[in-house]
Design an enzyme around this catalytic site. Structure first.
Site, PDB file in Angstrom:
ATOM      1  N   CYS A 112       0.823  -1.205   0.000  1.00 58.97           N
ATOM      2  CA  CYS A 112       0.000   0.000   0.000  1.00 58.97           C
ATOM      3  C   CYS A 112       0.856   1.253   0.000  1.00 58.97           C
ATOM      4  CB  CYS A 112      -0.909  -0.009   1.226  1.00 58.97           C
ATOM      5  SG  CYS A 112      -2.409   0.933   1.005  1.00 58.97           S
ATOM      6  N   CYS A 113       0.529   2.199  -0.887  1.00 64.77           N
ATOM      7  CA  CYS A 113       1.124   3.540  -0.874  1.00 64.77           C
ATOM      8  C   CYS A 113       2.635   3.514  -1.032  1.00 64.77           C
ATOM      9  CB  CYS A 113       0.753   4.289   0.407  1.00 64.77           C
ATOM     10  SG  CYS A 113      -1.008   4.418   0.659  1.00 64.77           S
ATOM     11  N   GLY A 114       3.175   2.471  -1.646  1.00 61.67           N
ATOM     12  CA  GLY A 114       4.597   2.436  -1.920  1.00 61.67           C
ATOM     13  C   GLY A 114       5.478   2.291  -0.697  1.00 61.67           C
TER      14      GLY A 114
END
Length: 279
Positions: A112-114
């Site tokens: 998630c979200c890098g």
């Protein structure tokens, strides 16, 4: 809405109970929350069974389908037919796409979200839960006011002790409140109403009667609200998701105290206090 169920469409019913109080038993009448099973069919296929309170059922249907990623807007639905007598809701979408409910019951592991850390979602959650961009600003007084508004909307809980209550608030005012035996249903009813009414969610927060579970946090993200204020505490997974989805999670509101578990930048008086300390 066609017909009535064997419970009618009432959210409560009265039953005789044996109550123990002050060292003695006595038969009295009590108010009981109605539990109702609603089977949802989409484009002729059975999709899910929702155990709910039989009020605002169409809002529940719209909100549930949107949160599950089946629809993106109300324009995608051609018709909804609810029968409390048969316990069914039949939805026809304009696309008429065949559904495969099995995919909504599979866990999806995604980064998630890098951040390189795995988060666990249902596959539908990964498709529909996105970071919330709304920059709603809250003060400590706003938090307490939100819980006061929630309490004032909790008549069904006061009667039965058997439901969850969620309230959408903005600028110290109640936008709407919904109650249900299912905590996720109460949130879906709010979502469905906002979709159908075209209600703007800018500057809103959700006040909630229970704890902040991962399921509750994901529902808030899907609705698109930047802050959730709860009577109970969050779970660890809920805090992790709140961090990733840019949601300010406020919990354990008791008296004149509460905890901010994520994204405290939305708390306007935190910024003021930090500026004062630096000075």
């Amino acid at each position: 809405m066609n017909g009535v169920s064997r419970f009618g469409d009432a959210e409560t019913h009265r039953r005789r109970v044996l109550r123990y109080r002050a060292g003695a038993y006595r038969e009295e009448e009590d108010v009981i929350a109605t539990e109702f099973a609603l089977t949802l069919h989409v484009n002729g296929e059975e999709f899910a069974t929702l155990v709910c309170t039989p009020t605002y059922v169409e809002d529940l249907v719209y909100g549930f389908l949107a949160s599950e990623g089946v629809i993106r807007s109300v324009d995608e639905i051609e018709s909804v037919q609810v029968s409390l007598w048969t316990g069914t809701a039949r939805v026809q979408t304009r696309s008429g796409v065949a559904l495969h409910p099995a995919i909504y019951n599979k866990r999806y592991i995604g980064s998630c979200c890098g951040k390189g850390r795995q988060s666990f979602y249902f596959q539908s959650d990964a498709l529909t839960a996105r970071p919330v961009a709304d920059a709603v600003s809250l003060s400590a007084d706003d938090v307490f006011r939100a819980m006061d508004l929630l309490d004032a909307s909790s008549g069904l809980f006061e009667e039965t002790g058997g439901v969850h209550v969620a309230a959408l608030v903005r600028d110290g005012q109640l936008v709407l409140a919904r109650a249900d035996i299912g905590r996720h249903n109460a949130l879906d009813k709010i979502y469905g109403h906002c979709l159908r009414a075209g209600e703007s969610l800018s500057g809103t927060a959700i006040a909630f009667s229970g704890r902040i579970s991962s399921e509750v946090l994901l529902k808030v993200a899907k609705i698109g609200v930047g802050a959730v204020i709860a009577r109970g505490a969050p779970t660890l997974l809920a805090i992790d998701l709140a961090e990733e989805l840019n949601i300010t999670a406020i919990g354990f509101v008791r008296g004149r105290s509460f905890n901010v578990y994520s994204h405290p930048w939305r708390m306007s008086d935190v910024a003021v206090e930090e500026a004062t300390e630096r000075a």
